[in-house]
Write a protein that holds these residues in place. Structure first.
Motif, mmCIF file in Angstrom:
data_model
loop_
_atom_site.group_PDB
_atom_site.id
_atom_site.type_symbol
_atom_site.label_atom_id
_atom_site.label_comp_id
_atom_site.label_asym_id
_atom_site.label_seq_id
_atom_site.Cartn_x
_atom_site.Cartn_y
_atom_site.Cartn_z
ATOM 1 N N PRO A 346 1.245 -1.183 0.078
ATOM 2 C CA PRO A 346 -0.353 0.411 0.294
ATOM 3 C C PRO A 346 1.127 1.073 -0.269
ATOM 4 C CG PRO A 346 -0.745 -0.942 2.132
ATOM 5 C CD PRO A 346 0.086 -2.282 1.492
ATOM 6 N N ALA A 347 2.248 0.728 0.657
ATOM 7 C CA ALA A 347 2.919 2.571 0.714
ATOM 8 C C ALA A 347 3.743 2.231 -0.661
ATOM 9 C CB ALA A 347 3.804 2.478 1.598
ATOM 10 N N GLY A 348 3.859 1.313 -1.545
ATOM 11 C CA GLY A 348 5.021 0.925 -2.563
ATOM 12 C C GLY A 348 5.433 2.056 -3.467
ATOM 13 N N MET A 349 6.019 2.681 -4.124
ATOM 14 C CA MET A 349 5.743 3.543 -4.997
ATOM 15 C C MET A 349 5.436 3.790 -6.358
ATOM 16 S SD MET A 349 10.032 4.495 -4.861
ATOM 17 C CE MET A 349 11.114 2.754 -4.669
ATOM 18 N N PHE A 350 5.334 2.460 -6.779
ATOM 19 C CA PHE A 350 4.345 1.976 -7.762
ATOM 20 C C PHE A 350 2.827 1.997 -7.804
ATOM 21 C CE2 PHE A 350 8.095 0.935 -9.135
ATOM 22 C CZ PHE A 350 8.523 0.853 -10.541
ATOM 23 N N GLU A 351 2.450 1.606 -6.198
ATOM 24 C CA GLU A 351 1.541 1.127 -5.905
ATOM 25 C C GLU A 351 0.229 2.542 -5.403
ATOM 26 O OE1 GLU A 351 0.103 -1.996 -5.869
ATOM 27 O OE2 GLU A 351 -2.005 -1.008 -5.905
ATOM 28 N N GLN A 352 1.330 4.015 -4.900
ATOM 29 C CA GLN A 352 1.137 5.233 -4.932
ATOM 30 C C GLN A 352 0.239 5.483 -6.582
ATOM 31 O OE1 GLN A 352 2.682 7.753 -1.611
ATOM 32 N NE2 GLN A 352 4.534 5.701 -1.315
ATOM 33 N N ASP A 353 1.144 4.822 -6.700
ATOM 34 C CA ASP A 353 0.983 6.227 -8.140
ATOM 35 C C ASP A 353 -0.580 5.712 -8.716
ATOM 36 O OD1 ASP A 353 3.400 7.017 -8.248
ATOM 37 O OD2 ASP A 353 4.733 5.813 -9.410
ATOM 38 N N ASP A 354 -0.262 4.516 -9.090
ATOM 39 C CA ASP A 354 -1.417 3.361 -9.106
ATOM 40 C C ASP A 354 -2.946 4.212 -8.916
ATOM 41 O OD1 ASP A 354 -0.466 2.009 -11.480
ATOM 42 O OD2 ASP A 354 0.266 0.603 -10.650
ATOM 43 N N ALA A 355 -2.975 4.006 -7.214
ATOM 44 C CA ALA A 355 -3.734 4.237 -6.603
ATOM 45 C C ALA A 355 -4.739 5.540 -6.620
ATOM 46 C CB ALA A 355 -3.650 4.301 -4.807
ATOM 47 N N GLU A 356 -3.754 6.807 -7.122
ATOM 48 C CA GLU A 356 -4.210 7.909 -7.292
ATOM 49 C C GLU A 356 -5.321 8.156 -8.306
ATOM 50 O OE1 GLU A 356 -3.982 11.098 -5.750
ATOM 51 O OE2 GLU A 356 -4.254 12.282 -7.089
ATOM 52 N N ASN A 357 -4.266 7.402 -9.536
ATOM 53 C CA ASN A 357 -5.157 7.671 -10.914
ATOM 54 C C ASN A 357 -6.907 6.744 -10.800
ATOM 55 O OD1 ASN A 357 -3.388 8.668 -12.245
ATOM 56 N ND2 ASN A 357 -2.079 6.684 -13.072
ATOM 57 N N TRP A 358 -6.356 4.900 -10.222
ATOM 58 C CA TRP A 358 -7.789 4.845 -10.259
ATOM 59 C C TRP A 358 -8.479 5.580 -9.150
ATOM 60 C CZ3 TRP A 358 -5.084 0.308 -8.373
ATOM 61 C CH2 TRP A 358 -4.129 -0.428 -9.282
ATOM 62 N N GLU A 359 -8.160 6.145 -7.564
ATOM 63 C CA GLU A 359 -9.012 6.845 -7.251
ATOM 64 C C GLU A 359 -9.909 7.623 -7.780
ATOM 65 O OE1 GLU A 359 -6.498 6.366 -2.838
ATOM 66 O OE2 GLU A 359 -8.099 8.253 -2.960
ATOM 67 N N GLU A 360 -8.641 8.665 -8.557
ATOM 68 C CA GLU A 360 -9.625 10.589 -9.186
ATOM 69 C C GLU A 360 -10.545 9.706 -10.325
ATOM 70 O OE1 GLU A 360 -9.007 12.689 -7.282
ATOM 71 O OE2 GLU A 360 -9.277 14.205 -9.581
ATOM 72 N N MET A 361 -10.073 8.523 -11.075
ATOM 73 C CA MET A 361 -11.018 8.358 -12.585
ATOM 74 C C MET A 361 -12.644 7.893 -11.497
ATOM 75 S SD MET A 361 -8.616 5.884 -14.051
ATOM 76 C CE MET A 361 -9.175 5.213 -14.761
ATOM 77 N N GLN A 362 -12.756 7.687 -10.303
ATOM 78 C CA GLN A 362 -13.370 7.091 -9.655
ATOM 79 C C GLN A 362 -14.513 8.039 -9.647
ATOM 80 O OE1 GLN A 362 -13.986 3.423 -9.728
ATOM 81 N NE2 GLN A 362 -16.234 3.936 -9.768
ATOM 82 N N ARG A 363 -13.426 9.586 -9.084
ATOM 83 C CA ARG A 363 -14.647 9.845 -8.350
ATOM 84 C C ARG A 363 -15.086 10.721 -9.276
ATOM 85 N NH1 ARG A 363 -9.730 12.181 -5.438
ATOM 86 N NH2 ARG A 363 -9.551 10.578 -3.384
ATOM 87 N N ILE A 364 -14.191 10.933 -10.809
ATOM 88 C CA ILE A 364 -15.232 11.738 -11.666
ATOM 89 C C ILE A 364 -16.121 10.991 -12.024
ATOM 90 C CG2 ILE A 364 -14.686 12.110 -14.489
ATOM 91 C CD1 ILE A 364 -11.322 13.132 -12.904
ATOM 92 N N LEU A 365 -16.520 9.753 -11.966
ATOM 93 C CA LEU A 365 -17.235 8.725 -12.841
ATOM 94 C C LEU A 365 -18.492 8.731 -12.120
ATOM 95 C CD1 LEU A 365 -15.476 5.460 -13.804
ATOM 96 C CD2 LEU A 365 -17.009 6.839 -15.510
ATOM 97 N N GLN A 366 -18.753 9.453 -11.003
ATOM 98 C CA GLN A 366 -19.208 10.062 -10.190
ATOM 99 C C GLN A 366 -20.257 10.958 -10.679
ATOM 100 O OE1 GLN A 366 -20.267 7.659 -7.616
ATOM 101 N NE2 GLN A 366 -17.537 7.233 -8.270
ATOM 102 N N GLY A 367 -19.879 11.645 -11.642
ATOM 103 C CA GLY A 367 -20.470 12.843 -12.393
ATOM 104 C C GLY A 367 -21.376 12.320 -13.657
ATOM 105 N N ALA A 368 -22.793 12.999 -13.851
ATOM 106 C CA ALA A 368 -23.317 12.736 -14.357
ATOM 107 C C ALA A 368 -23.241 12.523 -16.230
ATOM 108 C CB ALA A 368 -25.434 12.877 -14.518
ATOM 109 N N LYS A 369 -22.297 13.163 -15.914
ATOM 110 C CA LYS A 369 -22.261 13.345 -17.560
ATOM 111 C C LYS A 369 -20.907 12.448 -18.027
ATOM 112 C CE LYS A 369 -22.390 15.004 -21.337
ATOM 113 N NZ LYS A 369 -23.316 15.192 -22.271
ATOM 114 N N ALA A 370 -20.370 13.137 -16.519
ATOM 115 C CA ALA A 370 -19.068 11.632 -17.382
ATOM 116 C C ALA A 370 -18.434 10.482 -17.204
ATOM 117 C CB ALA A 370 -17.374 11.940 -15.430
ATOM 118 N N ARG A 371 -20.290 9.776 -16.144
ATOM 119 C CA ARG A 371 -20.248 8.184 -16.313
ATOM 120 C C ARG A 371 -20.898 8.191 -17.368
ATOM 121 N NH1 ARG A 371 -23.792 5.926 -11.844
ATOM 122 N NH2 ARG A 371 -22.529 7.858 -10.835
#
Ligand code: FES
Ligand SMILES: [Fe+2]
Length: 469
Positions: A346-371
């Motif tokens: 979870p604190a790994g150098m690569f894992e943090q980068d991946d998690a940032e991308n996935w979390e942000e994409m998921q946050r954006i998908l909450q939008g009615a247009k974005a989804r």
């Protein structure tokens, strides 16, 4: 059921954002994906004694996997047949049986109901315990020490399900006479859809040179494959493979010159046992990069093996193990452990980068247009081929490609539509769909803007782009 055919077009290179966020689609996945595929449950090394057990999941269904007194394995739903409480609440251990902590119904190691408190007096008319055993996982298979289970009695045998992916999987897990063992695990929850994780080792090697540039620079600045100036790997050559039932992966280099991306201590040790590796695999097979056995068993080249359990459309639970060759010297095992912690914990150098991308994409998908936005999977500069250059099955002679993702979503779509395994075998058993030029899918209206993206980039242009660093 949602009409999934409108949401995924493996030939046009289109996947709707809706499949990552929609509640109805998620409910459909629990039935059509998680109940009908082979899911990794446990490794022999996690169940080393009689009575050893581990609690895991098939989708959202909790399952206990137990080593029986005769050495065989059983797995059953971790749900009490009385009122549905979790029968066993520990993650793992060694037991003689399991007693539900609600009213005390007790089950043996195989999940048979063996005791009900006050059975004689409280149930004067009698109660048939034999009909109230825990629900068994009907299909279990062990492939080189890795135990998979399926709820679907009609699913093909595991080896048939793996198909040509076996060649690549064996390159990770069948290279050592002593087999492998799991020495550490991390578990964490991430607010993103499970498919964002599994798509990556299936197909997306290209994000590494951008998302992971600082980690790559820190780890690989001394390497001759890394260009400090551009932050890109100098050799984006390599191969991506995929097989009909959604598995995929990739590795760098080319036949005979594949680039090992594992820990230096491991490479050094492997050089001393090269003959035994060659005799097991028939060759020195360096196909370790990343791969996924659909739906969720992921293997990374540094021996991070992981699963991601779905927890609703907006959440996943990741379990990530450090696996090591059982016969390796302690210092090799330790170097793999440290490398796994440093990269994909979870604190790994690569894992943090991946998690940032996935979390942000998921946050954006909450939008009615974005989804309703369509996502573009058109990185297809090199066409897939069959059995090319000695690599079995379907593969693409470029490590950066969307072909394996499109193949995975094609199989996902076929499963989601509820086709029987007999039908799936006919639909998927031959050439994978992304290779079938005649296939024409109906594109949804909101995909119009993607029609202008060429389905296949000119090969020379792609090769030039690949070499630009
Ligand atoms: S729910 Fe398990 S004993 Fe009642
Ligand atoms: Fe990554």
């Amino acid at each position: 059921m949602s009409d999934i055919r409108d949401l995924i077009d493996p030939v046009g290179g289109y996947v709707s954002g809706k499949i990552f966020v929609d509640e109805d689609i998620y409910a459909q996945e629990l039935e059509q994906i998680w109940q009908r595929t082979w899911v990794f449950l446990a490794h022999d090394s996690m169940l080393d004694k009689r009575g050893s057990y581990i609690q895991t999941y098939i989708g959202q269904d909790p399952v206990i996997v137990v080593r029986q007194k005769d050495g065989s394995i059983k797995a059953f739903l971790n749900q009490c047949r009385h009122r549905g409480m979790r029968i066993c609440r520990a993650d793992r251990g060694v037991a003689k049986g399991f007693m539900c902590s609600f009213h005390g119904w007790a089950y043996d190691l195989g999940g048979e109901l063996v005791n009900i408190p006050h059975e004689d007096t409280a149930y004067p008319a009698g109660i048939d315990k034999s009909k109230l055993s825990a629900i068994q996982v009907p299909r279990l298979e062990n492939y080189n020490g890795f135990i998979f289970g399926s709820w679907d009695e009609t699913i093909p045998p595991l080896e048939e399900y793996l198909g040509n992916a076996k060649y690549y999987l064996d390159g990770y897990i069948d290279r050592y006479d002593g087999g492998m063992e799991a020495i550490a695990v991390h578990k964490w929850v991430l607010p993103a859809n499970w498919k964002f994780n599994v798509e990556q080792p299936t197909s997306d090697m290209q994000h590494s040179e951008i998302s992971h540039v600082s980690a790559v620079e820190a780890l690989a600045s001394g390497s001759d494959t890394f260009n400090r100036k551009t932050g890109r790997t100098k050799i984006p050559t390599g191969r991506q493979f995929f097989s009909p039932y959604g598995h995929g992966g990739a590795f760098f280099g080319k036949r005979g010159k594949e680039i090992p991306n594992t820990a230096p201590a491991l490479i050094e040790w492997e050089n001393t046992i090269r003959e035994s590796i060659e005799s097991r695999l028939g060759e020195y097979r360096e196909v370790r990069g990343h791969m996924n056995v659909f739906p969720n068993f992921m293997l990374l080249g540094n021996y991070t093996f992981r699963v991601t359990h779905p927890r609703g459309p907006n959440e996943m639970e990741i379990w990530s193990w450090a696996f090591v060759p059982k016969d390796a010297p302690d210092e090799v095992k330790e170097s793999i452990r440290v490398d796994v912690m440093r990269t994909f914990s979870p604190a790994g150098m690569f894992e943090q980068d991946d998690a940032e991308n996935w979390e942000e994409m998921q946050r954006i998908l909450q939008g009615a247009k974005a989804r309703t936005t369509g996502f573009t999977y058109n990185m297809r500069g090199v066409a897939p081929a069959t059995d090319e250059d000695g690599y079995p099955g379907s593969s693409t002679a470029h490590v950066y490609s969307d072909n394996a993702a499109l193949n995975m979503y094609g199989f996902y779509r076929d499963l989601m539509e509820g086709h029987s395994w007999e039908e799936l075998k006919k639909m998927r058993g031959g050439v994978a769909e992304v290779e079938d030029a005649d296939f024409q899918a109906v594109m949804p209206d909101d995909a119009t803007e993607f029609r202008n993206v060429p389905a296949a980039v000119d090969v020379d242009t792609a090769a030039a782009l690949a070499q630009r660093s």
